[in-house]
Motif scaffolding. Structure first.
Motif, short mmCIF file in Angstrom:
data_model
loop_
_atom_site.label_atom_id
_atom_site.label_comp_id
_atom_site.label_asym_id
_atom_site.label_seq_id
_atom_site.Cartn_x
_atom_site.Cartn_y
_atom_site.Cartn_z
N LYS A 1276 0.85 -1.19 0.00
CA LYS A 1276 0.00 0.00 0.00
C LYS A 1276 0.88 1.23 0.00
N LYS A 1277 0.52 2.21 -0.82
CA LYS A 1277 1.33 3.42 -0.88
C LYS A 1277 0.68 4.54 -0.08
N LEU A 1278 1.51 5.43 0.42
CA LEU A 1278 0.96 6.62 1.08
C LEU A 1278 0.39 7.52 -0.01
N PRO A 1279 -0.88 7.94 0.13
CA PRO A 1279 -1.46 8.77 -0.94
C PRO A 1279 -0.74 10.10 -1.03
N THR A 1280 -0.40 10.52 -2.27
CA THR A 1280 0.22 11.83 -2.41
C THR A 1280 -0.51 12.66 -3.45
N SER A 1281 -1.75 12.28 -3.74
CA SER A 1281 -2.56 13.13 -4.60
C SER A 1281 -4.01 12.83 -4.27
N GLU A 1282 -4.91 13.67 -4.75
CA GLU A 1282 -6.33 13.49 -4.40
C GLU A 1282 -6.85 12.14 -4.92
N LYS A 1283 -6.26 11.68 -6.03
CA LYS A 1283 -6.81 10.45 -6.65
C LYS A 1283 -6.56 9.23 -5.79
N GLU A 1284 -5.39 9.18 -5.15
CA GLU A 1284 -5.06 7.96 -4.41
C GLU A 1284 -5.72 8.02 -3.04
N GLN A 1285 -6.42 6.95 -2.69
CA GLN A 1285 -6.97 6.91 -1.35
C GLN A 1285 -6.75 5.53 -0.80
#
Length: 1895
Positions: A1276-1285
Motif C-alpha cells: 500500500k502506498k501513502l497517498p500523495t494526490s487526491e486520486k489515491e486513497q
C-alpha cells in the motif's frame, strides 16, 4: 437617482447607463467639441461623483458607529463599486475580460510569514531571490543548489524578474513574453475604473484618518491598540477588494498605479478646504465639505504627532518647537535630542552636566551632516500612495495593507514610485519602529517590503542617485543608535569622552535595529551603490562615526573579591550588534574592493578608519598601558582597519607601508587586541570565574565559527602587522608582560609573581607561548589563497570530530556575503570536501541509535595536513583540541606509524607574503631566545609550573625559527662579532641558528632570600669552558623584560615626537603590583654553562630516561644531512621533536654540527636522582597517572562491552534465531525434576512454589499489527494526490470483524463467540526479557520505585518499571507455574493406543472440567497472582477490543478473549519468523518466550467456564449423531455449523480447557481430528470457488474413486462427495450472478487443486507446530518452502507411519478419520444445506475463508520527500476543514491528522493520541509533515524516532530548517517497520516522555 439600499438589478442598470454615457463621449465626442456629448459626459461624471460620495462616505459617527450598521454599509458600498467598475456587466465576466490583457511576465505572488518558498542559488543574482512553490516546480532546477525555506518575514516571488534572477530559472509561465503578443486594452473596458477608484482610495484614506488617535504618551495603551485593531478589522473588506483588483493583472494594475501616483487627484480630493473645494461647491453639500475638512485636520495632527511637519507650515509657524534656529534644528525632532523633549537622555539624571556634555557632543557630531533636518523631519505627501504608506506605517504595517502594496509591484512605474515613497518615509519608519509595542512583527513586515525594493540593483542605484538613499540610511541609523548611548568606562573612567551604545537597552537587546541594518547590507551588495558609498568621504566619516559607537561596548571588569550577583546577558546583544551592524556591512564593502582599480576606495576607508581610531584613543585618554582587569571584545574600528589592509595587500597590490600609520600609533593599535588575547587565556585559566559563566560565553562566542572571521582573525592579523613593523624585542616583551608571566621567566628555581597567583602561572605561560605560536605560524591573511584557507579550515574541523555535511558548512567561517553560500576561491566547497575527507554512509547500531552520514579525514590528511595550530585557533571548547589529538594518536597507532603518545606534529607553513616578512624578526630576536633558553633550562631542572605543553610550544618556536632563518650565516661571522657592546646582552647576534650554540656560563638572578641559590658561594672563575673562546660571556647577565620594553618604548616615542612632553607619561607600569607584598629580593649568581643545543641534547636524555640516548644520525651515514624531508621525523613524541630540531640545526650550519657532536662525545654525567617536592611530583605525575587511568578505563570498557555484547545476544536479540538455540534446555538436563528460577532482585535461586511464586518480567502491550495484514502482496502506498486513497477494507482485522458480524446475525451468540478468534486489533502481546524474580521481591521493588523522587521515563502508578537487571521496559510479572519444565519429555510421542481410545480419553478429560487440581482451587499466593496478571492482561487493551458479545459482560466474552490472547501471541511469533516455519530452529524468543507460562495462566482461567456438554464441539467432530439430535436446535438461532468454525480457535479451546499438563498423545489426537475438519473446509471452499462445469467434472471423476480402498484419503473422492451433498440444497444457486473475481475462468488441474488445499491448511499446521514446540519442547525442523507442508505434518504426527518421501505426496494422505468419512462429511454438510434454505448468499461468503495473509507492512513512501510535503502541508484536515499548523500522517493507515490541534480535540484527547488508540490500540507512528521526523506514540508516552528521509549527504533535516531535497532511506524505514512488527519501540528508543494526551 438610485437610493442607497438599491437592489442588484437597479445597481446594474445605473452602472450600465453611466458607463454608456461616459464611454460614448470619449469615442464619439472627438476633439473636445463643446457640443452635446461633452455636456452629457460632464453630467454623467457629476452624477457618478455624487453617487460615489454618497455610497462611499465614511458612515456617520465614523468608526464609532455600530459594527453591524457599518458592516452593512461597507458591503453595500463594495457591491456598488463592483457594479460600477464592471459597467453593469456580471463581475466575473469583467474579471475575465481584464485578465485577458495581462502581459504577465512577472509572478509577483506575495506571501506572509510561514509560507513555504524556494531559493535557488544557481539561478539567483541577488542572494535574497525567492520563488513560490508553483514557479519553482514549473522551472528547471534539477541538480541546482536550491533549498526550501519557511519565510520568516514574508516575501514575494521573483519569477520573471531578470534583475534578481537568471532567465534560465524562470518557470514556463513567466518566460519573457514580448509585448506584441498581448493586445492593447480597449479604452472603454477600464473607463469606469479610472473614475471610481480615486474616490474609493480616498474613502479608504478617510477611514484611516478618522480611526487614528495619537497616543497621549509615547507608548500606546491597551485601549489604543484595541481601537487600531478595530479600524483595521473594519477596513478588511476594502483592502481585500483592492487586492482582488491587483490580481486581475497588468491592465488593472496600471490603472491603480495611475490613481495612486496622480498628484492632481490627490490635490482635488484630499486637501479639504481651499479654493479647489470652492470650485467644487456646486457638487459638494456643505456637510460633506466640513467632513472632509475635519479629516484633513486629523491628518495634520497625525503628521505633527509624528514629529514631522509640512514644509510650508514650517515657514509660517517657525517650526514646531519655537526658536528652531538652524544650529539646533539638526537634532530637533529626533528622539532624545534634549532632556526637555520629554524623553531625556538615557544616562542617569543626577549626572546632569555629564548628560549635557554627551548631548552636546552628539550634536557636534551630527552637525557634520547637512541634510539631517530634512531627512529626519520633513514629509510632504503629494499623492495617494504617499499618504497610504504614511498610514500603513502609523498603523504599524497591517498585514493586509502590506500585501496590497506589494501585490502592485509587478507594475514598473508603481515600483519606482513606491520605492521613492518608501525611502522618503524611511526616517519615519525608524521612529515608529522604536516606539512600536510589537517591534518583532513590525520588523518582519518592514523587511518584507524593503527586500523586494532594494534587492534590485537597477532600482537601488536609481533611488541612490535621485533620493539620497545612502544619506538617508546612514543618518537614520545614526539617529537610531543615538538614543541609547552611555559614557564609555574603558581606560579612563572619569575623563572619558567616548560614548558607546548601551547593550542593555531594548533597542539592542531585541535587535530592533535589524530591519534598517538589513536594508543597508542589502543595498551595499550592489556594486554601483557600494561604489557611491566608498567615494563619498562625508558618508564614510558618518559611517566610521556610527561604527565607533560600538567600539569598546559591553566592557567587562574582572571581579576580584566576590562573585558577581547578577550575570548580565547583554553580551548576546553586543556580539549580534557588532556582527550585524558593523561586520556585515564591512564584508559587503570589501566584496567590491577586489581589483587594482578599486585601490582608491580602500585608501579612503583606511584613512577615515585611522582618523576615527585616533579620535577614539584621544577620547578615552589612552597613553600606553591598558587599564588592568578590563576587557572588551568589541573593537570594530580595529577590525575595519585590519580587513581593509588585508584586502589591499591581497587583492589590490597596494604597498602595505603606504597604509600604515607611525610607530606610536601602531603601538597603540596593538594594545587592545593583545589585551583580548591575554584575557582569553585568563578566562580559560579560571581567573574570571567570579564574573560568572557569561564571561566564558563571550570568550567562546569570540572564536565561534560565525564570528571568528569578523573578530579573532582580524585581531590576530592586526597584531601580525604590528609585530612585523615594530621592534621585535619590544613586541615579545609586551606579550609576556600582558600575559603576566614576566616574573616566571627567571633561571631561579623560586620567584615571586606580583601580578599572578601561582595556580594560574602554568596555564598563562602556556597561553602566552601558544599565542606566539599562532601569531607566528598563522597565514590566513598573510598570503594563503582562498582555496588553501578553505582547505585548512575544513581539515581543522574534521580533525576535531567527524562532521556531517551541514555542520561542516556551518562551522567553516563564511566569507563575505553571509547569504550567498558561495565559497570564494576556484574550488567549490564540495570538491574540496571530497579532496580531504571520506564519506561514511549513515549506519545503524544494534541498539537502534541512528548515525547520520559523516565525513572523516582521509589518511593522507592526518599524515601531512593535521595542523594543531589551526585546531587550537578554531576550537570553541578546549576538549576539542584533546579530541583532535586523540584521533591523531589513534590514526598513528592504526597505520603503524607511531605507537607511543605522540606530540602535536610540526606542519610546514605556506609562504609568507613579502609585505609581512618583518614578522619573522620576532623569531630572531634576543628577547625570544633568552625566554626559550630560560624555559628549556627550567624544564630540564624540573622547576615548578612547567608542563609538557610548554616544552612542546618552546620546541615549536625553535623549529619555526630554524625553518625561517634569514640567511645561511657565514662561518666566520662568529669570530668577528665576538664581543657586543651591550653589556646585558646574553647572545652575540640576533640569528637563532648561531645563538643556539652560544654557551651561557653564569647568570645573575634576583631571587627571594629563601631560595636555595643564595646559599652557594660565587665561583672563582667566570671564564667559559674553553670550548670556544669566542663565546666567553664576561659578566653574569641580568635580564629584565620590563626594563627592556620601557627603554625601547621611550626610544621610539622620542624618535617620533621629540617634543612630546615626558611628564604626561606615567613612569612606572607597576600600578598593579600588590603593595607591600613584595618580598625581599636578593641577587645571586647562578652557574649555567649550557647552550640551547646542549640543553636540547640533555632534554632528549631526560625524555628517554636513558643516559646518552642521543646519537647524531649523520655520524653513521651522511644521508640525513642532505636537506630534505625525512618522513621518519614527521610523527612522534618529544624525543622525535628534539631529534628533528637538532638535525635542522646541524643542516643549517657546520659549526652547529660540530658542537652537537662534541656535546654528545662528552659523556654527560648521570643526572642525580632528584628529591622532588610533593607539589612538583603532583604536577609531574598527573600526566602519567591520567594516561594510566585512561588505559585502565579503556580496558575496563572493552571488557564491559564484550560482556554486554554477550548479554545482549542472549537476552535482547530481536532477529537472529541462531544465537538462541543454545539457550534452549538441552537434552542432558532431562533428569532435572523441577525448574529453578534465579531472582534478579534477591539473587536467590530456587523453584517457584505455591507460597512464593517466581515470575517472568513481562511487557504487556495491546497490538493491532496483525490486523494490518493484507491479502495482496501489492504494497500500500501513502497517498500523495487526491486520486489515491486508502481503504481499510482488505485488512485482516476488517475481514475477521465482518465474518464475526455475519455469524452473529444468523447464529446463536455464545456459539459464535467460540467459532472465531479476536485480537487482530487490540490483541494483547506478551513479551519478556527472560529474567525472573520473586513476586514478593517485585512488590517491594515497585514500592521503592514509587518513593523514588527521580523523574523516570515511565509511570510507576500504572505498574510500569524497568527490569532490575537489563533495564528493559516492563509492566507486569507473569507467575511461573510450579512443577517441572519437563512435562514435555515424559510422554512418548507415538503411543500404541488406537485412535478411538484416545478420543474417548480426551472426552473424559473434558468432562472433568469442573474439577480442578486441588491446589488451584484453594486461595494460594500463586492463584492470586495469576488472577492479578489476568486483570493486567485485560486492562492492557481497550474495552471495545474485548467486548464482542451481544449481551455485554457475558462470560462468553472473557472466554473468547482469553483463548484469543494465546492466538495473538502465536500468530505474532509466526510473523516475527517471517510468516512461515522454514527457518526451523528454536523459537526466536528462545529464553524470551513466555508462551508456556502464559498458557498456564490462561488455562487456569478458562477452566472456570464450563462448556455445556451438549454443545461440546468435540462430539460433533468425533461422533455421528442421530437425526433427532440434529433437530435439537429448534430454538430461534441455531449453533454455528461445524464447517464455519475457525479450526485454530477450536484447537485452543480444546487444549486450554483440558487439565494441565497435557499428554502429548492427547494433543496429537486433537490435532488429527481437527485436521479432518480443516480439510473438508478446504474442499468446501474449493467447491464454492469452482464454476459449475468444474464441479460437474470433479463430481464425476471422484465418483469413480469412491469405491476404491483409499477413497477416504483421496481428495477427488472426498471432493466429489462434498459436491454431491451440497447439490441437494441451494448452496450452489445464483451462480451466474456472482462477480467474476471467483477465478471462474482459470482452469483447475489436479496439481493446482493440491496446492490450493495445502495453502489452505498450512496456517493451521504452522501455528499448531509452534504450539507443540512451546508445550512439549523439541526442535522445529527447517526445510525448503515447497516441502513445508510435509515436514510440518510429519512433525505433528499427521503423516501415516508408512509414508515414504519418495512417491508423490498428497495432502489427503494425512487424514485419519475417527468415524466413517463419508457419513460424518454428510452430517457436517447437512448443516450448511439447511442454512442455505434461508440464506443462499451468505452460505457462500462464509464458506470462502481467507487463509493466506501477507505480512504486515507500513505504507510505502515515495522516493522524494517533496512529493509528500507539497501534497500534505497545505491539505486541510477532514475533521475541522482548516489547514493544520502541525500536520501529520499515520504511516500505518495513511490517515491525515492535526498534531496538537485543539480544533480536533475530543474529550481532552488530541487527534494523534486518539488515532493511535483507534488505529494501533495505543501505538501510533506518525510522520510530521513540517518536520520530516517520525514520532511514536506508545500508550501514554511518546518519543521522537528520527527521520527516514535523508539528504544527499545522509543527514536528517529536522524541521526542514535547511530545506535541502530529502530522499527515502530504505534501511531506516526497514528498521522502523521491524521495530513496529516486533513491538520493540519501548526497548530500543530511549528518550520517552509523557504526552498528556496533547499530541
Amino acid at each position: 437617482m438610485a437610493g442607497a439600499g438599491t437592489s442588484p438589478r437597479e445597481k446594474r442598470s445605473t452602472a450600465a447607463r453611466l458607463k454608456a454615457a461616459l464611454s460614448s463621449s470619449s469615442s464619439g465626442g472627438g476633439g473636445g467639441g463643446s457640443g452635446g456629448p461633452g455636456a452629457e459626459e460632464s453630467e454623467a461624471s457629476a452624477e457618478l461623483q455624487a453617487l460615489l460620495e454618497r455610497v462611499l462616505s465614511p458612515a456617520p459617527g465614523g468608526v464609532g458607529g455600530g459594527v453591524g450598521v457599518v458592516g452593512e454599509a461597507v458591503s453595500e458600498a463594495l457591491a456598488w463599486c463592483r457594479c460600477l467598475l464592471a459597467g453593469g456587466e456580471p463581475w466575473d465576466g469583467f474579471v475575465q475580460a481584464v485578465r485577458a490583457y495581462d502581459p504577465a511576465t512577472l509572478c509577483g505572488l506575495v506571501w506572509t510569514a510561514n509560507f513555504v518558498a524556494y531559493r535557488c542559488r544557481t539561478c539567483g543574482i541577488s542572494p535574497c531571490m525567492s520563488l513560490c512553490a508553483e514557479c519553482f516546480h514549473q522551472g528547471e532546477h534539477a541538480g541546482h543548489d536550491y533549498n526550501m525555506f519557511r519565510s520568516q518575514a514574508g516575501g514575494a516571488c521573483d519569477c520573471g524578474d531578470g534583475n534578481v534572477m537568471r532567465e534560465a530559472g524562470f518557470c514556463k509561465r513567466h518566460r519573457i513574453k514580448s509585448s506584441s503578443e498581448v493586445p492593447s486594452v480597449p479604452k472603454d473596458l477600464l473607463i469606469m475604473s479610472e473614475l471610481v477608484l480615486p474616490q474609493f482610495i480616498f474613502c479608504l484614506i478617510q477611514y484611516l484618518r478618522e480611526g487614528y488617535t495619537e497616543p497621549v504618551l509615547d507608548l500606546p495603551s491597551e485601549k489604543d491598540i484595541q481601537k487600531i485593531l478595530k479600524v483595521l478589522q473594519m477596513l478588511e473588506p476594502h483592502i481585500s477588494f483592492l487586492e482582488d483588483l491587483t490580481k486581475m493583472g497588468g491592465a488593472m494594475r496600471s490603472v491603480l498605479t495611475q490613481v495612486l501616483t496622480n498628484q492632481q487627484f490627490y490635490k482635488d480630493l484630499s486637501s479639504g478646504g481651499g479654493e479647489n473645494a470652492c470650485a467644487k461647491k456646486s457638487r459638494l453639500g456643505a456637510g460633506e465639505n466640513a467632513c472632509a475638512k475635519k479629516s484633513h485636520e486629523k491628518y495634520l495632527i497625525a503628521l505633527k504627532g509624528s514629529g514631522l511637519t509640512f514644509p510650508e507650515e514650517k515657514l509660517a509657524s517657525g517650526g514646531q518647537e519655537q526658536g528652531a534656529a538652524a544650529s539646533t534644528s539638526a537634532v530637533q525632532g529626533c528622539a532624545g535630542a534634549t532632556p526637555a523633549s520629554g524623553q531625556g537622555d538615557s544616562s542617569d539624571e543626577e549626572d546632569q552636566d555629564g548628560t549635557q556634555g554627551v548631548g552636546k557632543r552628539k550634536r557636534v557630531k551630527l552637525s557634520t551632516t547637512t541634510k539631517d533636518q530634512s531627512i529626519m523631519d520633513v514629509l510632504k505627501h503629494k499623492c495617494f500612495l504617499e499618504e497610504l504608506l504614511f498610514w500603513t506605517i502609523k498603523y504599524e504595517f497591517p498585514q493586509k495593507m502590506v500585501t496590497f502594496l506589494l501585490n502592485m509591484l509587478p507594475d514598473q512605474d508603481y515600483k519606482i514610485a513606491f520605492t521613492k515613497t518608501f525611502v522618503q518615509h524611511y526616517a519615519f519608519i525608524m521612529k515608529t519602529l522604536k516606539k512600536s509595542h510589537e517591534s518583532d512583527t513590525m520588523s518582519n513586515r518592514i523587511v518584507h517590503i524593503s527586500v523586494q525594493l532594494f534587492s534590485n540593483e537597477e532600482l537601488a542605484r536609481q533611488v541612490t542617485e535621485e533620493c539620497q538613499l545612502l544619506d538617508i540610511m546612514v543618518t537614520v541609523l545614526l539617529y537610531m543608535m543615538e538614543s541609547c548611548l552611555i559614557k564609555s568606562e574603558l581606560q579612563d573612567e572619569e575623563n572619558s569622552l567616548h560614548v558607546v551604545v548601551n547593550c542593555g537597552e531594548a533597542l539592542l537587546k531585541n535587535n530592533t535595529y535589524w530591519p534598517l541594518v538589513s536594508d543597508f547590507i542589502n543595498i551595499l551588495s550592489h556594486q554601483s551603490v557600494a561604489k557611491k558609498f566608498l567615494e563619498d568621504h562625508r558618508l564614510l566619516v558618518m559611517w566610521m562615526n556610527f561604527v565607533s559607537f560600538f567600539q569598546g561596548m559591553n566592557l567587562n571588569k574582572r571581579e576580584l573579591n566576590e562573585h558577581v550577583e547578577f550575570e548580565s546577558q547583554t553580551y548576546y546583544a553586543a556580539f549580534a550588534a557588532e556582527l550585524e551592524a558593523c561586520a556585515q556591512p564591512m564584508w559587503g564593502l570589501l566584496s567590491h574592493c577586489k581589483v587594482r582599480e578599486t585601490q582608491e576606495y580602500t585608501r579612503n576607508v583606511v584613512k577615515y578608519c585611522l582618523e576615527a581610531l585616533q579620535d577614539w584613543f584621544d577620547a578615552i585618554n589612552f597613553v600606553d598601558e591598558p587599564t588592568p582587569n578590563q576587557v572588551t571584545f568589541h573593537l570594530p574600528l580595529h577590525r575595519y582597519y585590519a580587513m581593509f589592509l588585508s584586502k589591499a595587500v591581497k587583492c589590490q597590490e597596494v604597498d602595505l607601508d603606504s597604509l600604515l600609520p607611525d610607530q606610536e600609533m601602531l603601538m597603540k593599535l596593538m594594545v587592545h587586541p593583545l589585551q583580548i588575547q591575554a584575557s582569553l587565556s585568563e578566562i580559560h585559566s579560571n581567573m574570571w570565574v567570579r564574573n560568572g559563566l557569561q564571561i566564558k560565553g563571550q570568550a567562546m562566542t569570540y572564536v565561534q565559527s560565525h564570528f571568528c572571521n569578523s573578530m579573532i582573525d582580524p585581531d590576530i592579523y592586526l597584531l601580525q602587522v604590528c609585530a612585523s613593523r615594530l621592534d621585535p624585542d619590544y613586541f615579545i616583551s609586551s606579550v609576556f608582560e600582558r600575559f603576566k608571566v614576566v616574573d616566571l621567566l627567571t633561571m631561579a628555581s623560586q620567584h615571586q609573581n606580583t601580578v599572578l597567583d601561582a595556580e594560574h602561572e602554568r596555564s598563562m605561560l602556556e597561553g602566552a607561548l601558544t599565542f606566539l605560536v599562532i601569531l607566528l605560524s598563522l597565514r590566513l591573511h598573510l598570503g594563503m589563497t582562498d582555496d588553501e584557507i578553505l582547505r585548512a579550515e575544513m581539515v581543522a574541523q574534521l580533525c576535531m570530530n567527524d562532521r556531517t555535511h551541514s555542520s561542516l558548512l556551518d562551522l567553516i567561517p563564511e566569507n563575505p556575503n553571509p547569504k550567498s553560500g558561495i565559497v570564494p576561491g576556484s574550488l567549490s566547497f564540495e570538491s574540496m570536501l571530497s579532496a580531504v575527507a571520506d564519506f561514511k554512509a549513515p549506519v545503524f547500531e544494534p541498539g537502534g541509535s541512528m548515525q547520520q552520514g559523516m565525513y572523516t579525514p582521509k589518511a593522507e590528511v592526518w599524515d601531512k595536513e593535521f595542523d594543531p595550530v589551526m585546531v587550537i585557533l578554531r576550537t570553541v571548547y578546549r576538549r576539542d583540541v584533546q579530541s583532535a589529538m586523540d584521533r591523531y594518536t589513534a590514526f598513528l597507532k592504526q597505520s603503524g606509524k607511531f605507537h607511543g603518545n605522540p606530540w602535536p606534529p610540526y606542519k610546514k607553513r605556506t609562504h609568507l607574503h613579502p609585505s609581512y616578512k618583518g614578522l619573522l624578526r620576532l623569531l630572531h630576536c634576543k628577547t625570544l631566545h633568552i625566554v626559550l633558553f630560560t624555559l628549556l633550562y627550567k624544564i630540564l631542572m624540573d622547576h615548578q609550573n612547567l608542563s609538557e605543553h610548554v616544552l612542546c610550544m618552546v620546541l615549536y618556536l625553535i623549529e619555526l625559527g630554524l625553518e625561517n632563518s634569514s640567511e645561511q650565516e657565514s662561518e666566520e661571522e662568529d669570530s668577528v662579532g665576538g664581543q657586543e657592546r651591550c653589556h646585558d646582552s646574553w647572545f652575540p647576534g640576533n640569528n637563532l641558528v648561531s645563538n643556539m650554540r652560544h654557551f651561557i656560563n653564569y647568570v645573575r638572578v634576583r631571587v627571594p632570600e629563601t631560595a636555595p641559590e643564595v646559599k652557594r658561594e660565587p665561583p672563582a672563575s667566570t671564564s667559559a669552558d674553553g670550548f670556544s673562546a669566542s663565546q666567553n660571556s664576561g659578566t653574569a647577565q641580568v635580564f629584565s623584560l620590563v626594563a627592556e620594553r620601557r627603554k625601547k618604548f621611550q626610544e621610539i616615542i622620542n624618535r617620533n615626537t621629540s617634543e612630546a612632553s615626558q611628564a604626561v607619561r606615567p613612569k612606572t607600569s607597576m600600578k598593579w603590583s600588590a603593595p607591600g607584598t613584595t618580598p625581599q629580593l636578593t641577587n645571586a649568581i647562578l652557574e649555567v654553562k649550557e647552550s640551547i643545543l646542549s640543553l636540547l641534547v640533555k632534554l632528549h636524555h631526560k625524555l628517554s630516561g636513558k643516559q646518552n640516548s642521543y646519537y647524531p644520525p649523520w655520524l653513521d651515514d651522511m644521508e640525513p644531512l642532505i636537506p630534505q624531508e625525512n618522513p621518519k621525523y614527521f610523527h612522534g613524541d618529544g624525543m622525535t621533536a628534539v631529534e628533528r630540531i637538532l638535525l635542522k640545526a646541524a643542516l643549517q650550519s657546520r659549526l652547529n654540527k660540530h658542537i652537537i657532536e662534541e656535546i654528545c662525545r662528552k659523556v654527560t654525567p648521570p643526572v642525580p636522582p632528584k628529591k622532588i617536592s610533593p607539589a612538583e611530583k603532583k604536577t609531574l605525575d598527573k600526566e602519567e597517572r591520567r594516561q594510566k587511568a585512561r588505559e585502565r578505563q579503556q580496558k575496563l570498557l572493552a571488557e564491559f562491552a564484550s560482556r554486554q555484547k554477550s548479554f545482549m545476544e542472549t537476552a535482547m536479540d530481536v532477529e537472529s534465531p541462531e544465537a538462541d538455540i543454545a539457550m534452549e534446555i538441552t537434552t542432558s538436563e532431562q533428569h532435572v525434576p523441577e525448574a529453578m528460577y534465579d531472582c534478579v532482585i534477591c539473587g536467590q535461586s530456587g523453584p517457584s512454589t505455591e507460597e512464593r511464586p517466581a515470575g517472568l518480567v513481562v511487557l504487556l502491550q495491546a497490538s493491532s499489527v496483525l490486523g494490518q495484514c493484507r491479502n495482496s502482496t501489492e504494497p500500500k502506498k501513502l497517498p500523495t494526490s487526491e486520486k489515491e486513497q486508502i481503504y481499510a477494507r482488505d485488512t485482516c482485522a476488517a475481514v475477521y470483524e465482518e465474518r464475526l458480524a455475519t455469524l452473529q446475525k444468523f447464529f446463536k451468540d455464545s456459539s459464535c463467540l467460540q467459532s472465531v478468534s479476536i485480537g487482530w486489533e487490540g490483541g494483547v502481546y506478551v513479551q519478556t526479557c527472560g529474567h525472573t524474580l520473586h513476586i514478593d521481591c517485585h512488590k517491594s521493588y515497585m514500592e521503592s520505585l514509587r518513593n523514588d523522587q527521580v523523574l523516570q521515563g515511565f509511570s510507576v502508578d500504572k505498574g510500569e518499571f524497568t527490569c532490575p537487571l537489563c533495564r528493559q521496559f516492563a509492566n507486569s510479572v507473569l507467575p511461573c507455574y510450579p512443577g517441572t519444565n519437563m512435562e514435555r519429555s515424559l510422554w512418548p510421542c507415538h503411543s500404541n493406543k488406537n485412535m478411538q481410545d484416545l478420543i474417548k480419553e480426551v472426552e473424559e478429560l473434558q468432562e472433568q472440567l469442573g474439577t480442578f487440581p486441588v491446589s488451584i482451587s484453594s486461595e494460594t499466593n500463586l492463584s492470586k497472582e495469576m488472577e492479578s496478571v489476568m486483570k493486567d492482561i485485560k486492562s492492557t487493551t481497550q474495552k471495545k477490543y474485548t467486548d464482542y458479545s451481544k449481551t455485554p459482560g457475558s462470560p462468553d466474552n472473557d472466554f473468547l478473549f482469553m483463548y484469543s490472547v494465546a492466538r495473538t501471541n502465536l500468530e505474532l511469533e509466526l510473523v516475527h519468523r517471517g510468516g512461515n516455519l522454514c527457518q526451523g530452529g528454536a523459537s526466536t524468543a528462545g529464553k524470551r518466550s513466555c508462551l508456556h507460562q502464559l498458557f498456564h495462566v490462561l488455562a487456569m482461567h478458562m477452566r472456570l467456564y464450563s462448556i455445556d456438554s451438549a454443545y461440546n464441539p468435540w462430539k460433533k467432530l468425533t461422533q455421528l449423531m442421530e437425526d433427532k439430535n440434529l433437530q435439537m436446535c429448534s430454538e430461534d438461532q441455531p449453533e454455528v455449523p461445524v464447517l464455519y468454525r475457525d479450526v485454530l480457535s477450536l484447537l485452543l479451546i480444546q487444549i486450554l480447557t483440558m487439565p494441565q499438563p497435557l499428554h502429548k498423545e492427547h494433543f496429537a489426537c486433537i490435532i488429527k481430528v481437527l485436521f479432518t475438519l480443516l480439510y473438508i473446509q478446504a474442499l468446501v471452499a474449493l467447491s464454492v470457488k469452482g464454476s459449475t462445469d468444474d464441479r460437474t467434472t470433479w463430481m464425476n471423476s471422484g465418483a469413480s474413486k469412491k469405491n476404491m480402498s483409499n477413497a477416504k484419503t483421496s481428495h477427488e473422492a472426498l471432493l466429489s462427495h462434498v459436491i454431491s451433498e451440497f447439490s441437494k440444497g441451494k448452496v450452489y444457486d445464483q451462480e451466474e450472478t456472482e462477480d467474476p473475481a471467483m477465478d471462474s475462468n482459470s482452469a483447475w488441474c489436479p496439481h493446482s487443486i493440491e496446492t490450493y488445499l495445502q495453502q489452505f491448511c498450512l496456517p493451521f499446521l504452522r501455528i499448531t507446530s509452534l504450539l507443540q514446540h512451546h508445550l512439549f519442547g523439541g526442535e522445529l525442523p527447517s526445510c525448503q518452502e515447497e516441502e513445508e507442508f510435509a515436514v510440518l505434518a510429519n512433525c505433528l504426527g499427521l503423516l501415516p507411519s508408512s509414508f515414504q518421501a519418495s512417491h508423490q505426496f498428497s495432502s489427503a494422505s494425512c487424514l485419519d478419520w475417527p468415524v466413517p468419512a463419508f457419513d460424518i462429511i454428510s452430517q457436517w454438510c447437512s448443516e450448511l444445506v439447511s442454512f442455505a434454505e434461508q440464506h443462499p448468499k451468505e452460505v457462500k461468503i462464509l464458506s470462502l475463508q481467507e487463509s493466506k495473509w501477507d505480512l504486515p507492512r507500513l505504507l510505502q513512501l515515495p522516493e522524494n520527500y517533496n512529493t509528500i510535503f507539497q501534497y500534505y502541508h497545505r491539505k486541510s484536515c477532514s475533521v475541522c476543514t482548516k489547514v493544520p499548523k502541525d500536520p501529520a500522517v499515520c504511516l500505518v493507515c495513511g490517515t491525515f491528522v492535526c498534531l496538537k490541534g485543539l480544533c480536533c480535540k475530543q474529550q481532552s484527547y488530541c487527534e494523534c493520541v486518539l488515532h493511535s488508540q483507534n488505529c494501533g490500540a495505543g501505538t501510533g507512528i506518525f510522520l510530521l509533515i513540517n518536520a520530516s521526523v517520525i514520532i511514536i506514540i506508545r500508550g501514554h508516552r511518546f518519543c521522537l524516532w528520527g527521520s527516514v528521509y535523508l539528504d544527499a549527504h545522509g543527514e536528517e533535516d529536522r524541521d526542514l530548517r535547511r530545506g535541502k531535497p530529502l530522499y527515502i532511506c530504505k534501511e531506516r524505514y526497514k528498521v522502523l517497520e521491524q521495530q513496529w512488527i516486533s513491538h520493540t519501540f519501548d526497548h530500543i528508543n530511549k528518550r520517552w516522555g509523557p504526552h498528556y494526551n496533547g499530541l
